[in-house]
Scaffold this motif. Structure first.
Motif, PDB file in Angstrom:
ATOM      1  N   GLY A  35       2.844   1.271  13.959  1.00  0.00           N
ATOM      2  CA  GLY A  35       3.022   0.055  14.818  1.00  0.00           C
ATOM      3  C   GLY A  35       4.246  -0.823  14.447  1.00  0.00           C
ATOM      4  O   GLY A  35       4.734  -1.507  15.079  1.00  0.00           O
ATOM      5  N   SER A  36       5.257  -0.251  13.809  1.00  0.00           N
ATOM      6  CA  SER A  36       6.375  -0.842  13.634  1.00  0.00           C
ATOM      7  C   SER A  36       7.541  -0.719  14.709  1.00  0.00           C
ATOM      8  O   SER A  36       7.368   0.326  15.294  1.00  0.00           O
ATOM      9  CB  SER A  36       7.095  -0.508  12.167  1.00  0.00           C
ATOM     10  N   GLN A  59       0.360 -13.169  10.996  1.00  0.00           N
ATOM     11  CA  GLN A  59       1.153 -12.190  11.396  1.00  0.00           C
ATOM     12  C   GLN A  59       2.348 -11.639  10.628  1.00  0.00           C
ATOM     13  O   GLN A  59       2.518 -10.453  10.364  1.00  0.00           O
ATOM     14  CB  GLN A  59       1.839 -12.412  12.743  1.00  0.00           C
ATOM     15  N   ILE A  60       2.759 -12.525   9.759  1.00  0.00           N
ATOM     16  CA  ILE A  60       3.921 -12.079   8.836  1.00  0.00           C
ATOM     17  C   ILE A  60       3.212 -11.354   7.609  1.00  0.00           C
ATOM     18  O   ILE A  60       3.567 -10.428   7.087  1.00  0.00           O
ATOM     19  CB  ILE A  60       4.550 -13.538   8.376  1.00  0.00           C
ATOM     20  N   ASP A  61       2.070 -12.170   7.227  1.00  0.00           N
ATOM     21  CA  ASP A  61       1.223 -11.137   5.909  1.00  0.00           C
ATOM     22  C   ASP A  61       0.885  -9.968   6.421  1.00  0.00           C
ATOM     23  O   ASP A  61       0.922  -9.112   5.779  1.00  0.00           O
ATOM     24  CB  ASP A  61       0.170 -12.014   5.655  1.00  0.00           C
ATOM     25  N   LEU A  62       0.334  -9.759   7.571  1.00  0.00           N
ATOM     26  CA  LEU A  62      -0.169  -8.514   8.140  1.00  0.00           C
ATOM     27  C   LEU A  62       1.127  -7.685   8.199  1.00  0.00           C
ATOM     28  O   LEU A  62       1.075  -6.686   7.961  1.00  0.00           O
ATOM     29  CB  LEU A  62      -0.687  -8.484   9.418  1.00  0.00           C
ATOM     30  N   ALA A  66       0.755  -1.286   0.114  1.00  0.00           N
ATOM     31  CA  ALA A  66      -0.044   0.101  -0.057  1.00  0.00           C
ATOM     32  C   ALA A  66       1.014   1.243   0.009  1.00  0.00           C
ATOM     33  O   ALA A  66       0.304   2.234  -0.456  1.00  0.00           O
ATOM     34  CB  ALA A  66      -0.776  -0.004   1.223  1.00  0.00           C
ATOM     35  N   GLY A  67       2.056   1.275   0.674  1.00  0.00           N
ATOM     36  CA  GLY A  67       3.026   2.390   0.766  1.00  0.00           C
ATOM     37  C   GLY A  67       4.125   1.908   1.294  1.00  0.00           C
ATOM     38  O   GLY A  67       4.382   0.934   1.650  1.00  0.00           O
ATOM     39  N   SER A  68       5.298   2.643   1.058  1.00  0.00           N
ATOM     40  CA  SER A  68       6.561   2.449   1.238  1.00  0.00           C
ATOM     41  C   SER A  68       6.960   3.266   2.779  1.00  0.00           C
ATOM     42  O   SER A  68       8.215   3.221   2.993  1.00  0.00           O
ATOM     43  CB  SER A  68       7.624   2.658   0.420  1.00  0.00           C
ATOM     44  N   GLY A 118       3.924  -2.932   5.718  1.00  0.00           N
ATOM     45  CA  GLY A 118       5.193  -2.407   5.597  1.00  0.00           C
ATOM     46  C   GLY A 118       6.099  -2.545   6.671  1.00  0.00           C
ATOM     47  O   GLY A 118       7.345  -1.704   6.893  1.00  0.00           O
ATOM     48  N   ASP A 119       5.925  -3.250   7.631  1.00  0.00           N
ATOM     49  CA  ASP A 119       6.843  -3.419   8.673  1.00  0.00           C
ATOM     50  C   ASP A 119       7.639  -4.666   8.691  1.00  0.00           C
ATOM     51  O   ASP A 119       7.341  -5.986   9.004  1.00  0.00           O
ATOM     52  CB  ASP A 119       5.920  -3.726  10.153  1.00  0.00           C
TER      53      ASP A 119
END
Length: 194
Positions: free
Chosen positions: A25-26, A45-48, A18-20, A53-54
């Motif tokens: 939350g990272s 969790q990985i997919d999220l 969606a963005g870079s 972008g985290d």
């Protein structure tokens, strides 16, 4: 040629995102990950993390999954996507001269490569380049601190140099600058107490 290759990799990786920017939350934003994310499956969790972008978090989750023996070839592709995303964020922050965040991102990438000897052997050139970028970020902050130091703002210079410790604690020049400045501040405090 390297810039073209980097551009192609980044375009591929970022095209599905969606963005870079680094999400709120990272790890790099300083904000904790919401508690509800800890109850989801590792794959979710990985997919999220990837969607948000985290990439640092996605790589940490992938590392934990590999340590638990839940690794398969699909995750190698996911790792490559997360690693490329992390490098893109580091380069973006470097271009913005946000050296503390760029340094932390490069440090995350180095740590991630070093945790897997097989991957490290295949990407040794990447590790050398990442270390150069990490040193560059530290050197830029060192110079920034020196400018502040020369203007007599010892506390501010110290704060700048301490940022280097967060991502590159082995940087000897910043360690010397920190130690010297702390001694000077201590001596100034002792003189003013007299």
């Amino acid at each position: 040629m390297k810039k073209i290759l980097l551009y192609l990799v980044l375009t591929f990786v970022l095209s599905g995102c969606a963005g870079s920017t680094i999400p709120e939350g990272s790890k790099t934003s300083g904000q904790p990950v919401p508690q509800h994310q800890h109850t989801r499956s590792p794959q979710t969790q990985i997919d999220l993390s990837l969607r948000q972008g985290d990439y640092s978090r996605a790589l940490r989750l992938l590392g934990a999954l590999q340590e638990q023996g839940g690794w398969n070839q699909q995750f190698e592709d996911t790792w490559a996507q997360a690693f490329a995303g992390l490098l893109a964020q580091a380069e973006q922050r470097l271009a913005q001269k946000d050296y503390p965040v760029a340094g932390r991102l490069y440090s995350d990438a180095i740590d991630n490569l070093q945790k897997n000897s097989a991957r490290l052997a295949r990407r040794e050139r990447d590790l050398l380049q990442l270390n150069k970028q990490l040193d560059y970020c530290a050197d830029q902050l060192l110079e920034r601190g020196l400018l502040v130091y020369r203007s007599g703002k010892l506390q501010q210079a110290l704060a700048i140099w301490e940022q280097i410790n967060k991502f590159h604690p082995q940087h000897t020049a910043s360690q010397r600058a920190i130690n010297t400045t702390r001694r000077q501040l201590h001596n100034l405090e002792a003189l003013s107490a007299e």
